[in-house]
Design a protein around this motif. Structure first.
Motif, PDB file in Angstrom:
ATOM      1  N   ASN A 257     -76.631-104.229  48.689  1.00 49.99           N
ATOM      2  CA  ASN A 257     -75.776-103.852  47.564  1.00 49.99           C
ATOM      3  C   ASN A 257     -74.375-104.418  47.746  1.00 49.99           C
ATOM      4  N   GLY A 258     -73.720-104.717  46.620  1.00 44.77           N
ATOM      5  CA  GLY A 258     -72.359-105.214  46.666  1.00 44.77           C
ATOM      6  C   GLY A 258     -71.381-104.170  47.176  1.00 44.77           C
ATOM      7  N   LEU A 259     -70.209-104.632  47.542  1.00 45.49           N
ATOM      8  CA  LEU A 259     -69.209-103.744  48.137  1.00 45.49           C
ATOM      9  C   LEU A 259     -68.448-102.963  47.068  1.00 45.49           C
ATOM     10  N   VAL A 260     -67.904-101.832  47.462  1.00 47.13           N
ATOM     11  CA  VAL A 260     -66.967-101.094  46.628  1.00 47.13           C
ATOM     12  C   VAL A 260     -65.561-101.552  47.001  1.00 47.13           C
ATOM     13  N   THR A 261     -64.790-101.906  46.005  1.00 42.48           N
ATOM     14  CA  THR A 261     -63.428-102.364  46.249  1.00 42.48           C
ATOM     15  C   THR A 261     -62.429-101.441  45.543  1.00 42.48           C
ATOM     16  N   VAL A 262     -61.190-101.525  45.977  1.00 41.28           N
ATOM     17  CA  VAL A 262     -60.083-100.822  45.316  1.00 41.28           C
ATOM     18  C   VAL A 262     -58.992-101.855  45.104  1.00 41.28           C
ATOM     19  N   GLY A 263     -58.740-102.175  43.847  1.00 46.86           N
ATOM     20  CA  GLY A 263     -57.770-103.221  43.560  1.00 46.86           C
ATOM     21  C   GLY A 263     -58.157-104.561  44.141  1.00 46.86           C
ATOM     22  N   GLY A 264     -59.454-104.813  44.237  1.00 46.95           N
ATOM     23  CA  GLY A 264     -59.949-106.100  44.744  1.00 46.95           C
ATOM     24  C   GLY A 264     -60.154-106.146  46.239  1.00 46.95           C
ATOM     25  N   GLN A 265     -59.711-105.127  46.977  1.00 45.74           N
ATOM     26  CA  GLN A 265     -59.898-105.084  48.429  1.00 45.74           C
ATOM     27  C   GLN A 265     -61.053-104.158  48.780  1.00 45.74           C
ATOM     28  N   LYS A 266     -61.845-104.537  49.770  1.00 45.42           N
ATOM     29  CA  LYS A 266     -62.953-103.698  50.201  1.00 45.42           C
ATOM     30  C   LYS A 266     -62.463-102.301  50.575  1.00 45.42           C
ATOM     31  N   MET A 267     -63.158-101.280  50.077  1.00 45.07           N
ATOM     32  CA  MET A 267     -62.832 -99.912  50.467  1.00 45.07           C
ATOM     33  C   MET A 267     -63.247 -99.699  51.909  1.00 45.07           C
ATOM     34  N   SER A 268     -62.313 -99.307  52.744  1.00 47.70           N
ATOM     35  CA  SER A 268     -62.650 -99.086  54.155  1.00 47.70           C
ATOM     36  C   SER A 268     -61.641 -98.141  54.789  1.00 47.70           C
ATOM     37  N   LYS A 269     -62.076 -97.490  55.830  1.00 50.08           N
ATOM     38  CA  LYS A 269     -61.196 -96.551  56.532  1.00 50.08           C
ATOM     39  C   LYS A 269     -60.109 -97.294  57.298  1.00 50.08           C
ATOM     40  N   SER A 270     -60.427 -98.512  57.766  1.00 52.72           N
ATOM     41  CA  SER A 270     -59.436 -99.273  58.525  1.00 52.72           C
ATOM     42  C   SER A 270     -58.248 -99.681  57.646  1.00 52.72           C
ATOM     43  N   LEU A 271     -58.503 -99.912  56.346  1.00 49.41           N
ATOM     44  CA  LEU A 271     -57.424-100.274  55.431  1.00 49.41           C
ATOM     45  C   LEU A 271     -56.736 -99.048  54.840  1.00 49.41           C
ATOM     46  N   GLY A 272     -57.379 -97.888  54.990  1.00 48.38           N
ATOM     47  CA  GLY A 272     -56.791 -96.646  54.485  1.00 48.38           C
ATOM     48  C   GLY A 272     -56.852 -96.511  52.976  1.00 48.38           C
ATOM     49  N   ASN A 273     -57.718 -97.307  52.332  1.00 54.43           N
ATOM     50  CA  ASN A 273     -57.805 -97.260  50.872  1.00 54.43           C
ATOM     51  C   ASN A 273     -59.085 -96.584  50.392  1.00 54.43           C
ATOM     52  N   TYR A 274     -59.619 -95.690  51.203  1.00 55.06           N
ATOM     53  CA  TYR A 274     -60.898 -95.072  50.866  1.00 55.06           C
ATOM     54  C   TYR A 274     -60.706 -93.728  50.175  1.00 55.06           C
TER      55      TYR A 274
END
Length: 491
Positions: A257-274
């Motif tokens: 499955n494709g990734l979930v992004t936030v504002g074009g960036q992958k949603m991830s805990k390391s980026l803090g955008n989850y």
């Protein structure tokens, strides 16, 4: 009607032909349990939950396995930061995961193995790879020799000679080749470890799934699934180990499955955008998230936003209200309407046919949902006309009932949406006040009590105590009796 799915391995749309029909064996990579699950996890879980439901609808006998990674660097680091042990962290977030899955309607897998329960099987796989010349021991670590497996890179379509520049490679002086990956990691002070022929240590991430698949599904499975971010290196490394071990294809089809992004960036805990699943369903009915996920083709990226959730909520309410308003229509006076059957009957049959055509063409849920919402539009036309006239014909009412039955059959059974809706009970708007007792979801409480009971039976007393204490904070009191655990809400 044949089912076609996109196979990451071949890069093509292929007809689905199980190894041993009607049996279908599926494995999806589960979560690493060091924190609450977020929307990125939720998307993969929802997609393959619905895919599994669809296969079962088609008459396949599905064996579905989804694992827990319950020992890992992130789990260990979380435990250190909280001055506790790694199992406390793992157990806490496995319990949290079950709450999330119950809330968003994801069915439990048939088998949900934990890495720490499969150390022997992991050691067996590593030993076999060493014996066959595909792996080597180095200073208490064990590595897979990528150069010994000529087909390395066939899933991700990457050339091993060009990988060093762009790959996420763990540096180590113990490796013969920078691309070699760890199968066993030697013990570090203060970290969990198990005995092995190479000394105390713990498994490498890429070996865990191979061992669990071999044990629970066999050497070759029908479908291996997961998020697109797992294609390389995780799934590439799984293929290398499994096929080096057995000399057989590891999985016939690979679905991602494709990734979930936030504002074009992958949603991830390391980026803090989850955004956690708990945050989502504290604001919206969980069906809204399922609908949001299914409105996008599973292989396409999904850019998450609260604005999209709000738009999806409106679509969900249109669907829900079209079903629930059947009872309001039944309350109107009726008149007989002689003549040909209502045209909606034929439209329902056409919609059902197209619904399954779209799902069978690489699981095209957006196109199949479009058929459902076309029917909703037809229902709204009947509803508007009947309310304006304050009367409904028997022909219209029977057509409306027929369409609602069709919609519920498909959105409940396959998409897992509106499962809590009973069309024979008219919706009631309930206004909560501070004096009313707090909302308690009996299904969630019962699930947690069951998880606690299992934990007690397997002597995971810390997890059992944790569940008891957390429920107590919600005013839910447990009482262990010879007949089982009882619970009540303390006022």
């Amino acid at each position: 009607m044949g089912l076609k799915i996109y196979n990451t391995l071949s890069g093509k749309l292929e007809e689905f032909v199980p190894i041993n029909p009607p049996e279908v064996k599926i494995y999806t990579c589960g979560v690493t349990v060091y924190d609450d699950s977020h929307v990125g996890h939720g998307r993969s879980l929802i997609v393959f939950d619905v895919f599994r439901r669809y296969l079962m609808h088609l008459g396949y006998r599905v064996k579905f396995v989804r694992n827990f990674t319950d020992v890992d660097d992130k789990i260990i680091n979380r435990a250190k930061s909280e001055c506790t042990d790694f199992m406390t962290i793992s157990n806490r977030y496995i319990a949290s995961y079950y709450v999330d899955m119950e809330a968003i309607g994801v069915k439990p897998a048939d088998v949900e193995p934990r890495v720490t329960e499969h150390i022997k099987e992991i050691i067996d796989v590593i030993s076999k790879l060493i014996e066959k010349g595909y792996a080597y021991e180095s200073g208490g670590d064990v590595y897979f020799s990528v150069s010994a497996f000529p087909e390395y890179g066939k899933l991700s379509k990457r050339n091993p000679e060009e990988l060093e520049a762009g790959a996420r490679i763990e540096p180590s002086e113990k490796k013969r080749n920078p691309l070699d990956f760890a199968l066993w990691k030697s013990a570090k002070a203060g970290e969990p470890a198990w005995d092995s022929p190479w000394g105390p240590g713990r498994p490498g991430w890429h070996t865990e799934c191979v061992a669990m698949i071999f044990k629970h599904l066999g050497e070759t499975i029908d479908i291996h699934a997961g998020g697109l971010d797992l294609v390389f290196p995780h799934h590439e490394n799984e293929i290398a180990q499994a096929e080096a071990c057995t000399g057989k294809p590891f999985a016939r089809y690979w679905m991602h499955n494709g990734l979930v992004t936030v504002g074009g960036q992958k949603m991830s805990k390391s980026l803090g955008n989850y955004i956690t699943l708990k945050e989502v369903y504290s604001k919206y009915h969980p069906d809204v998230l399922r609908l949001l996920v299914l409105f996008t083709h599973y292989r396409s990226p999904l850019d998450f936003s609260w604005e999209k959730m709000e738009e999806t909520k409106k679509a969900y309410e249109r669907l829900r209200d079209a079903v629930l308003d059947l009872e309001l229509l039944k309350s109107l006076p009726t008149v007989e309407a002689p003549g040909a059957p209502h045209p909606l009957f034929e439209k329902v049959k056409e919609a059902e046919e197209k619904f399954f055509e779209e799902l069978s063409e690489d699981f095209n849920t957006p196109a199949s949902l479009a058929q459902i919402f076309n029917l909703v539009s037809e229902l709204n036309k009947i509803k508007k006309s009947a309310f304006e006239r304050k009367i409904i014909t028997t022909q219209e009412l029977s057509a409306y009932q027929y369409a609602v039955d069709s919609i519920l059959k498909h959105v409940k059974g396959i998409f897992g949406i509106l499962e809590g809706i009973n069309p024979e009970c008219q919706k009631v708007q309930k206004v909560e006040t501070e004096q009313e007792k707090p909302f308690v979801d009996e299904r969630l409480i019962s699930l947690l009590v069951d998880v606690r009971e299992r934990a007690r039976k397997t002597k995971q007393y810390e997890l059992a105590d944790y569940i008891r204490e957390e429920l107590k904070k919600l005013n839910v009191v447990l009482e262990d009796t010879p007949a089982g655990t009882k619970w009540k809400v303390q006022q």
